[in-house]
Design an enzyme around this catalytic site. Structure first.
Site, PDB file in Angstrom:
ATOM      1  N   ARG A 130      51.072  40.864  39.134  1.00  0.00           N
ATOM      2  CA  ARG A 130      50.565  42.244  39.335  1.00  0.00           C
ATOM      3  C   ARG A 130      49.994  42.440  40.741  1.00  0.00           C
ATOM      4  O   ARG A 130      49.263  41.607  41.258  1.00  0.00           O
ATOM      5  CB  ARG A 130      49.482  42.521  38.292  1.00  0.00           C
ATOM      6  CG  ARG A 130      48.841  43.886  38.441  1.00  0.00           C
ATOM      7  CD  ARG A 130      48.165  44.355  37.201  1.00  0.00           C
ATOM      8  NE  ARG A 130      47.013  43.564  36.807  1.00  0.00           N
ATOM      9  CZ  ARG A 130      46.285  43.835  35.717  1.00  0.00           C
ATOM     10  NH1 ARG A 130      46.607  44.839  34.932  1.00  0.00           N
ATOM     11  NH2 ARG A 130      45.256  43.073  35.426  1.00  0.00           N
ATOM     12  N   ARG A 165      44.340  41.212  42.228  1.00  0.00           N
ATOM     13  CA  ARG A 165      42.979  41.081  41.716  1.00  0.00           C
ATOM     14  C   ARG A 165      42.578  39.610  41.681  1.00  0.00           C
ATOM     15  O   ARG A 165      43.383  38.756  41.295  1.00  0.00           O
ATOM     16  CB  ARG A 165      42.901  41.640  40.280  1.00  0.00           C
ATOM     17  CG  ARG A 165      42.806  43.141  40.234  1.00  0.00           C
ATOM     18  CD  ARG A 165      42.949  43.709  38.851  1.00  0.00           C
ATOM     19  NE  ARG A 165      42.199  43.029  37.811  1.00  0.00           N
ATOM     20  CZ  ARG A 165      42.045  43.503  36.575  1.00  0.00           C
ATOM     21  NH1 ARG A 165      42.579  44.659  36.234  1.00  0.00           N
ATOM     22  NH2 ARG A 165      41.357  42.827  35.676  1.00  0.00           N
ATOM     23  N   ARG A 176      39.884  34.971  30.184  1.00  0.00           N
ATOM     24  CA  ARG A 176      39.902  36.366  29.703  1.00  0.00           C
ATOM     25  C   ARG A 176      40.550  36.451  28.327  1.00  0.00           C
ATOM     26  O   ARG A 176      40.106  37.214  27.466  1.00  0.00           O
ATOM     27  CB  ARG A 176      40.652  37.250  30.716  1.00  0.00           C
ATOM     28  CG  ARG A 176      39.866  37.456  32.007  1.00  0.00           C
ATOM     29  CD  ARG A 176      40.758  37.877  33.170  1.00  0.00           C
ATOM     30  NE  ARG A 176      41.246  39.222  33.059  1.00  0.00           N
ATOM     31  CZ  ARG A 176      42.270  39.700  33.781  1.00  0.00           C
ATOM     32  NH1 ARG A 176      42.909  38.927  34.647  1.00  0.00           N
ATOM     33  NH2 ARG A 176      42.639  40.952  33.641  1.00  0.00           N
TER      34      ARG A 176
HETATM   35  P1  AMP Z   1      39.807  45.260  33.244  1.00  0.00           P
HETATM   36  O1  AMP Z   1      40.174  45.993  34.482  1.00  0.00           O
HETATM   37  O2  AMP Z   1      39.584  46.161  32.062  1.00  0.00           O
HETATM   38  O3  AMP Z   1      40.759  44.124  32.938  1.00  0.00           O
HETATM   39  O4  AMP Z   1      38.383  44.584  33.516  1.00  0.00           O
HETATM   40  C1  AMP Z   1      38.232  43.614  34.540  1.00  0.00           C
HETATM   41  C2  AMP Z   1      36.965  42.826  34.325  1.00  0.00           C
HETATM   42  O5  AMP Z   1      35.829  43.704  34.387  1.00  0.00           O
HETATM   43  C3  AMP Z   1      36.843  42.140  32.964  1.00  0.00           C
HETATM   44  O6  AMP Z   1      37.531  40.889  32.902  1.00  0.00           O
HETATM   45  C4  AMP Z   1      35.322  41.982  32.879  1.00  0.00           C
HETATM   46  O7  AMP Z   1      34.885  40.937  33.729  1.00  0.00           O
HETATM   47  C5  AMP Z   1      34.823  43.291  33.475  1.00  0.00           C
HETATM   48  N1  AMP Z   1      34.700  44.326  32.426  1.00  0.00           N
HETATM   49  C6  AMP Z   1      35.423  45.470  32.316  1.00  0.00           C
HETATM   50  N2  AMP Z   1      35.073  46.162  31.219  1.00  0.00           N
HETATM   51  C7  AMP Z   1      34.096  45.438  30.609  1.00  0.00           C
HETATM   52  C8  AMP Z   1      33.346  45.602  29.425  1.00  0.00           C
HETATM   53  N3  AMP Z   1      33.531  46.659  28.608  1.00  0.00           N
HETATM   54  N4  AMP Z   1      32.427  44.651  29.109  1.00  0.00           N
HETATM   55  C9  AMP Z   1      32.220  43.590  29.911  1.00  0.00           C
HETATM   56  N5  AMP Z   1      32.900  43.352  31.040  1.00  0.00           N
HETATM   57  C10 AMP Z   1      33.858  44.259  31.395  1.00  0.00           C
END
Ligand code: AMP
Length: 223
Positions: A130, A165, A176
């Site tokens: 990605r 990222r 994750r």
């Molecule tokens: P994402 O873009 O949704 O994959 O989020 C990237 C990263 O942001 C995640 O792996 C977490 O480290 C953090 N993050 C995003 N949303 C949350 C959430 N609701 N609770 C805790 N950490 C979050």
């Protein structure tokens, strides 16, 4: 009436991409907690400094931090009569309860939780290839394996540099995925009881998944 939805699925299942189509059809406001956190990191705000290392290593940011972000963003939107689409929130059962409480306080409700289902081998290819636009989160996303930009490293839409990222690597993905299985998947039981769940196969093309998602949302909500 405005819809309130959650788009749910493992890392790399296409939540952000599919969120766009749903928001366009139903006029919803898209809130990605991951995007808010990445923007805070880019701008080196106190929130960003706190979240940076946690995110790069694939850990979750503490509930109270993300709960605060979500409350601040969605309360004014719901007050203004807008529908919302949450992407990446809730990620723990505690966050799901927090969301229930805010919606109840506002006399609002969650209409749909759409789950994108996909095999984990497919996720590794999606995540590690990605690439994102450094200027606009709505551009792309690209994938060096199966959706490359016309010029390597450059966004087709605006010519800005693409980036990977820091958590889009196999090691952080493992963490994750483990968090997703342990802490995020149990939320589904909560939503099954509330009868708001719909499930969609997330492995087709972007438009196949979108058609299926929109048709399931329409059947569920009658809109
Ligand atoms: P994402 O873009 O949704 O994959 O989020 C990237 C990263 O942001 C995640 O792996 C977490 O480290 C953090 N993050 C995003 N949303 C949350 C959430 N609701 N609770 C805790 N950490 C979050």
């Amino acid at each position: 009436m405005a819809l309130n939805c959650v788009i749910f699925g493992p890392p790399g299942s296409g939540k952000g991409t599919q969120a766009e189509g749903v928001c366009r059809k139903y006029g919803l406001e898209h809130l990605s907690t991951g995007d808010v956190l990445r923007e805070a990191i880019r701008r080196k705000t106190p929130l960003g400094l706190k979240a940076d290392e946690l995110i790069s290593e694939g850990h979750l940011v503490p509930d109270d931090v993300v709960d605060g972000i979500v409350r601040n963003r969605i309360v004014p939107l719901i007050e203004a009569g807008k529908g919302i689409l949450l992407d990446g929130f809730p990620r723990t059962v505690e966050q799901a309860h927090f969301l229930d409480d805010i919606l109840e306080e506002m006399n609002a409700r969650l209409d749909v939780v759409a789950v994108l289902e996909i095999e984990s081998q497919e996720l590794v290819k999606r995540i590690c290839g990605r690439r994102l636009c450094s200027k606009d989160t709505e551009h792309g996303p690209y994938n060096v394996n199966f959706m490359p930009p016309k010029v390597p490293g450059i966004c087709d839409d605006c010519g800005s540099d693409l980036f990977q990222r820091p958590d889009d690597n196999e090691q952080a993905l493992e963490e994750r995925m483990e968090i997703y299985r342990q802490q995020t998947l149990p939320i589904l039981e909560h939503y099954r009881e509330k009868e708001v769940l719909i499930k969609v196969a997330g492995s087709g093309t972007v438009s196949e998944v979108r058609d299926c998602l929109l048709s399931e949302i329409s059947s569920k909500t009658g809109s």
